[in-house]
Scaffold this active site. Structure first.
Site, short mmCIF file in Angstrom:
data_model
loop_
_atom_site.label_atom_id
_atom_site.label_comp_id
_atom_site.label_asym_id
_atom_site.label_seq_id
_atom_site.Cartn_x
_atom_site.Cartn_y
_atom_site.Cartn_z
N HIS A 130 -11.53 10.85 9.40
CA HIS A 130 -11.53 10.73 7.93
C HIS A 130 -12.90 10.27 7.47
O HIS A 130 -13.39 9.22 7.88
CB HIS A 130 -10.47 9.71 7.53
CG HIS A 130 -10.13 9.70 6.06
ND1 HIS A 130 -11.05 9.40 5.08
CD2 HIS A 130 -8.97 9.95 5.43
CE1 HIS A 130 -10.45 9.46 3.90
NE2 HIS A 130 -9.19 9.80 4.08
N GLU A 176 -8.19 5.15 -4.37
CA GLU A 176 -8.78 5.79 -3.19
C GLU A 176 -9.20 7.20 -3.59
O GLU A 176 -8.35 8.01 -3.95
CB GLU A 176 -7.78 5.85 -2.04
CG GLU A 176 -7.29 4.47 -1.61
CD GLU A 176 -6.31 4.53 -0.45
OE1 GLU A 176 -6.13 5.61 0.16
OE2 GLU A 176 -5.69 3.48 -0.15
N GLU A 210 -7.63 7.12 11.98
CA GLU A 210 -8.35 7.83 10.92
C GLU A 210 -9.81 8.10 11.27
O GLU A 210 -10.67 8.19 10.39
CB GLU A 210 -8.19 7.08 9.60
CG GLU A 210 -6.74 7.12 9.14
CD GLU A 210 -6.44 6.41 7.82
OE1 GLU A 210 -7.32 5.67 7.34
OE2 GLU A 210 -5.33 6.59 7.31
N ASN A 262 0.85 -1.18 0.00
CA ASN A 262 0.00 0.00 0.00
C ASN A 262 0.89 1.24 0.00
O ASN A 262 1.70 1.42 0.91
CB ASN A 262 -0.89 0.03 1.25
CG ASN A 262 -1.96 1.12 1.17
OD1 ASN A 262 -2.97 0.96 0.51
ND2 ASN A 262 -1.71 2.24 1.82
N GLU A 263 0.75 2.05 -1.04
CA GLU A 263 1.43 3.34 -1.12
C GLU A 263 2.91 3.27 -0.75
O GLU A 263 3.34 3.80 0.29
CB GLU A 263 0.72 4.38 -0.24
CG GLU A 263 -0.66 4.73 -0.73
CD GLU A 263 -1.24 5.98 -0.08
OE1 GLU A 263 -0.84 6.31 1.05
OE2 GLU A 263 -2.09 6.63 -0.72
C1 GLA Z 1 -3.79 6.79 2.14
C2 GLA Z 1 -3.82 5.32 2.52
C3 GLA Z 1 -5.09 4.91 3.17
C4 GLA Z 1 -5.57 5.98 4.12
C5 GLA Z 1 -5.73 7.25 3.35
C6 GLA Z 1 -6.33 8.36 4.19
O1 GLA Z 1 -4.19 7.03 0.87
O2 GLA Z 1 -3.55 4.47 1.45
O3 GLA Z 1 -4.86 3.71 3.89
O4 GLA Z 1 -4.66 6.15 5.14
O5 GLA Z 1 -4.49 7.67 2.92
O6 GLA Z 1 -6.54 9.52 3.43
#
Ligand code: GLA
Ligand code: GLA
Length: 644
Positions: free
Chosen positions: A363, A312, A360, A140-141
């Site tokens: 969020h 996302e 989060e 992830n990212e």
């Molecule tokens: C990133 C992550 C998610 C979440 C979002 C919140 O994009 O990939 O897991 O933390 O930010 O904006």
């Protein structure tokens, strides 16, 4: 074409079926799950508890949802960190970064590779052929929370091996880096130290290689995951979710491993992240700047070789920027349509339901915290779902006529050696993109060395090192080519080219750079001629040896030159000079423009034209437009689509 990020492990099992049904009700077809669930699938070593995930996948699949499964490597569990502390990353100051959030690993740790391969193998083998699984997301990212570079002993060791592979002998390394300077010569690869915590600045060539080594390592790590997934999951695609305004590894190289790219679009969060002026930040605080999302859609379409998703999509306020305003009504819908206009195959919202716990909890999601009640974003997503059903399949997006060559390595070159404190690579690229988009033009991003033959206009905001493939592609471009400052100013070893900048581009530009001046805020150098404005931040002194001079600095020095189809700009342009220069290049390329107010953006997808209003005033569509969606008078935060 809509999706959502869902965390079945966050909610009681009794809620899953209803969640899945409500997803389908608003037109959601895809759901991404699993990317942070390691501690729930392996609570202690070799004790696997997949049964809950089996049931979750079955419930989602039974509701008709297509599932994207994430590998859980962004969140190594506590027992693993305790067992192998050598997987932890280090700050540049030597401080270890510990357990308690996510991404607490370094790509350099061999233990980490082994453990990653083990868990990916387990997950891929269990679900690889499940009929509900249509695709995979690796990790992830990558790079999120500043995790591209790590500065520990594992990193030093991996760097030394990378150097050994690239330089073969330590003599070649010494020569390339110029270690004779300040008695930095090394007797063996094992002598290599981290380029940090030195008394004054470390050797920029070392720092540059250290960055490139980390970038390569991410691509290799990702490929390792992809190979395991492909072995177990035939016929499914693989993606990774990249981020906005993160350039510290070469995303094109990671993209080469993938079937399609995806990215995480938080347009309002990025308003705080990008170096905008305070006035711009305030102006765009609740809508985002009209080019932020679009810029990344176009970039990631290139990274995915024509295919991309938004994995996302911001659904309301986020939690992680210094300020997190509620988007203006209509923006979640607008961003969704804009992604589709730029060719996104799916727009997937983050997240289904706001969490009422943990990091989060501030969020937004498509549902209010902990509840089954739609949020504003949820209602707007549902509206897009209805509109998509009404419009039917969207046409494929064709090619743009303008290419922007985007070179990740120039990001780290200019970070390693800014020379002027405000030479910011991403800002340069973004401003060039913004100026083109304000002329109503669509833009494709192209990697260095990518095919440029069919573009009418090619802009290169900067490319510090021009390798042979990049040079050949640029030399082969038939359209107008415009180079920005610093192009061709370093060779592969971060040396100044013998013939001086722009090095291998000299035969194309007919120029040679003899001096560079960096200008503090407040200093500028006026430019006049066929274009006018001023150079700010960075100003080159150029010999115009074999080219025409189109505009000059106040003292008569060349500022903008042209040789055949190749133009070169010898400074960081202020807004007037940038707009004028691009306008001139666009005219030279014979492109039609449709200049729009700075709050309106247009985009073509096949035979459909889209308009988006980010501003506070209405704007009227061109006379000929007969909207399929929206109205001819485009009011704030509205979208219009017409055939043209
Ligand atoms: C990133 C992550 C998610 C979440 C979002 C919140 O994009 O990939 O897991 O933390 O930010 O904006
Ligand atoms: C000092 C040092 C020199 C050199 C210059 C650069 O004067 O003594 O070795 O680094 O700065 O300006």
């Amino acid at each position: 074409m809509l999706g959502v990020c869902y965390y079945p492990e966050h909610w009681d099992e009794s809620r899953w079926a209803k969640d899945a049904r409500r997803m389908r009700e608003i037109g959601i077809s895809h759901v991404r799950i699993g990317e942070f669930a390691w501690s729930r699938i392996e609570p202690c070593r070799d004790h696997f508890t997949f049964e809950w995930l089996d049931r979750a996948i079955d419930v989602l699949h039974a509701a008709g949802l297509k599932i994207v499964l994430g590998t859980p490597t962004a969140t190594p569990p506590k027992w693993l960190v305790d067992e192998y502390p050598d997987i932890l990353p280090f700050e540049e100051n030597g401080q270890v970064r510990g357990f308690g959030s996510r991404r607490h690993y370094t790509f350099s740790s061999r233990t980490w590779w082994r453990e990653s391969a083990r868990i990916v193998e387990k997950v891929a083998a269990r679900y690889g052929t499940h009929p509900g699984i249509v695709g995979w997301q690796t990790d992830n990212e990558y790079g999120c929370h500043d995790t591209t570079l790590s500065w520990g002993e594992e990193d030093r060791k991996a760097f030394a091996s990378w150097l050994r592979r690239h330089y073969q002998s330590v003599d070649q390394l010494n020569e390339a880096w110029g270690t004779v300077f300040w008695s930095m010569e090394l007797a063996s690869f094992e002598d290599v130290a981290l380029p940090a915590r030195t008394v004054t600045e470390p050797n920029p060539a070392t720092r540059h290689d250290f960055w490139r080594f980390h970038s390569d390592q991410i691509a290799d790590y990702d490929r390792m995951q992809c190979e395991i997934i492909r072995k177990h999951s035939p016929g499914r695609w693989i993606t990774h979710n990249f981020m906005g305004f993160v350039s510290d590894f070469d995303h094109f190289k990671v993209g080469d491993n993938l079937d399609l790219a995806s990215w995480d679009s938080y347009p309002i969060g990025f308003v705080e992240k990008f170096p905008f002026s305070e006035a711009e930040r305030t102006r765009w605080a609740e809508t985002s700047h009209p080019d932020i999302a679009a810029y990344h859609h176009d970039l990631y379409r290139a990274v995915g070789r024509g295919r991309f998703w938004v994995m996302e999509q911001q659904p309301g306020p986020v939690n992680w920027a210094p300020w997190n305003p509620v988007p203006k009504p209509g923006m979640v819908r607008l961003w969704t349509w804009e992604a589709l206009a730029h060719g996104a195959e799916v727009v997937s919202y983050f997240r289904w339901r706001q969490a009422d716990f943990a990091q989060e909890q501030m969020h937004a999601g498509l549902n209010l915290a902990g509840s089954d009640e739609w949020s504003v974003g949820g209602r707007e997503a549902a509206q897009v779902g209805r509109e998509l059903a009404m419009l039917g399949t969207l046409p494929d997006s064709g090619r743009a006529q303008v290419a922007l060559v985007f070179d990740y390595a120039s990001y780290w070159s200019t970070m390693v050696q800014p020379q002027g404190k405000d030479f910011r690579f991403e800002e340069l690229c973004f401003r060039w993109y913004e100026a083109l988009r304000r002329l109503g033009l669509d833009v494709d991003f192209v990697r260095p060395g990518g095919d440029l033959a069919d573009y009418r206009l090619v802009v290169v905001p900067t490319m510090v090192h021009v390798d042979e493939a990049a040079r050949a592609a640029l030399a082969g471009a038939e359209g107008v080519v415009l180079f920005g400052p610093r192009s061709g100013s370093r060779d592969r070893s971060f040396r100044i080219p013998q013939e001086l900048a722009p090095g291998p581009l000299q035969p194309l530009t007919g120029t040679r750079v003899t001096q560079v001046s960096t200008l503090r805020p407040g200093l500028s150098d006026a430019v006049s001629g066929e274009v006018s404005g001023a150079g700010i931040r960075w100003r080159e002194y150029v010999d115009a040896r074999d080219c025409a001079v189109l505009a000059r600095f106040a003292n008569g020095d060349p500022a903008l030159t042209r040789r055949g189809n190749v133009m070169a700009l010898a400074c960081w342009p202020d807004e007037d000079l940038l707009t004028g220069t691009l306008r001139l290049a666009v005219e030279a390329a014979g492109l039609d423009t449709l200049p729009v107010p700075d709050f309106i953006r247009l985009r073509r997808r096949g035979d459909l034209l889209f308009a988006f209003n980010y501003g506070t005033q209405p704007w009227d569509l061109p006379e000929s437009a007969n909207p399929l969606l929206g109205t001819r008078r485009l009011t704030p935060q509205q979208v219009a689509i017409w055939r043209g």
